[in-house]
Design an enzyme around this catalytic site. Structure first.
Site, PDB file in Angstrom:
ATOM      1  N   CYS A  36       0.801  -1.219   0.000  1.00 55.81           N
ATOM      2  CA  CYS A  36       0.000   0.000   0.000  1.00 55.81           C
ATOM      3  C   CYS A  36       0.838   1.275   0.000  1.00 55.81           C
ATOM      4  O   CYS A  36       0.300   2.361  -0.175  1.00 55.81           O
ATOM      5  CB  CYS A  36      -0.899   0.020   1.230  1.00 55.81           C
ATOM      6  SG  CYS A  36       0.078   0.079   2.737  1.00 55.81           S
ATOM      7  N   CYS A 107      -0.756  -4.983   7.245  1.00 57.11           N
ATOM      8  CA  CYS A 107      -0.495  -3.816   8.090  1.00 57.11           C
ATOM      9  C   CYS A 107       0.189  -4.248   9.386  1.00 57.11           C
ATOM     10  O   CYS A 107       1.086  -3.571   9.888  1.00 57.11           O
ATOM     11  CB  CYS A 107      -1.788  -3.074   8.419  1.00 57.11           C
ATOM     12  SG  CYS A 107      -2.953  -2.983   7.060  1.00 57.11           S
TER      13      CYS A 107
HETATM   14 FE1  FES Z   1      -1.194   0.354   4.460  1.00 60.96          FE
HETATM   15 FE2  FES Z   1      -2.546  -0.771   6.307  1.00 60.96          FE
HETATM   16  S1  FES Z   1      -3.230  -0.346   4.294  1.00 60.96           S
HETATM   17  S2  FES Z   1      -0.478  -0.255   6.383  1.00 60.96           S
END
Ligand code: FES
Length: 213
Positions: A36, A107
């Protein structure tokens, strides 16, 4: 569709523990999630006699799950020896929060990995661990990177799920065969991109080719 978070995740997100700067940290690490692009920094203070973590702070540039996991893992690490804290994996942090949605497991991986990296740095700087060799493109180094790639459907490492069937390396080109068991092209695209993100920065890599079966 809104993601379902446990009460504990929301508590740690709204009122994170151990968030902020640590002036004079003994070791610090920053890492990002290829999934992400979010980032987290972990800083530790260690008692050199007992090798216990006396203080730990984090800064997150990530999502709610990342903030919550970083918060809970710093609470879990405080007062533990380096050896004990090293065993605090992403799974134990996620469990402590009462679980995370599968697509958010990476995450917690980011928070746990960054804490482990800060500990590793402390150990290397204090002669407790051998400095890692930089580079060295081998099947093992590729596999180590792949351990950080999660199957987004269930939040487990593709290595642990035995999805990695073959790693071939020739002239800097890394060929990786993945067994998918899911025919959704979007699914293979997400995994393929994440594999590439993890492997492409290893020293000596010219190209990463991922094949799905
Ligand atoms: Fe990026 Fe959770 S979506 S750390």
């Amino acid at each position: 569709m809104a993601l379902k978070y446990t009460k504990k995740v929301l508590e740690h997100f709204m009122h994170p523990k151990n968030m902020g700067e640590m002036p004079n940290a003994d070791a610090q690490a920053t890492d990002g999630s290829p999934a992400c692009g979010d980032m987290v920094t972990m800083a530790i203070k260690v008692d050199p006699k007992t090798l216990k973590i006396t203080d730990v702070k984090f800064k997150s540039y990530g999502c709610a799950s990342n903030i919550a996991t970083a918060s809970v893992i710093t609470e879990m690490a405080k007062g533990k020896t380096l050896e004990e804290a090293k065993k605090l994996g992403w799974r134990s942090a996620a469990d402590e929060l009462g679980g995370l949605p599968a697509v958010k497991m990476h995450c917690s991986l980011l928070a746990a990995k960054t804490l482990a990296e800060a500990i590793r740095k402390y150990e290397e700087e204090h002669g407790l661990a051998k400095p890692r060799e930089v580079g060295g493109l081998t099947q093992e180094s590729v596999l180590r990177e792949l351990e950080g790639v999660l199957n987004p459907e269930i939040g487990l490492s593709i290595v642990r799920l035995k999805m990695v069937k073959k790693i071939g390396i020739e002239d800097g080109v890394v060929n990786i065969d993945i067994s998918l068991g899911n025919t959704d092209p979007e699914f293979s695209k997400v995994i393929g991109e994440e594999i590439e993100e993890h492997v492409k920065d290893l020293k000596g890599v010219k190209q990463v080719k991922v094949s799905f079966a």
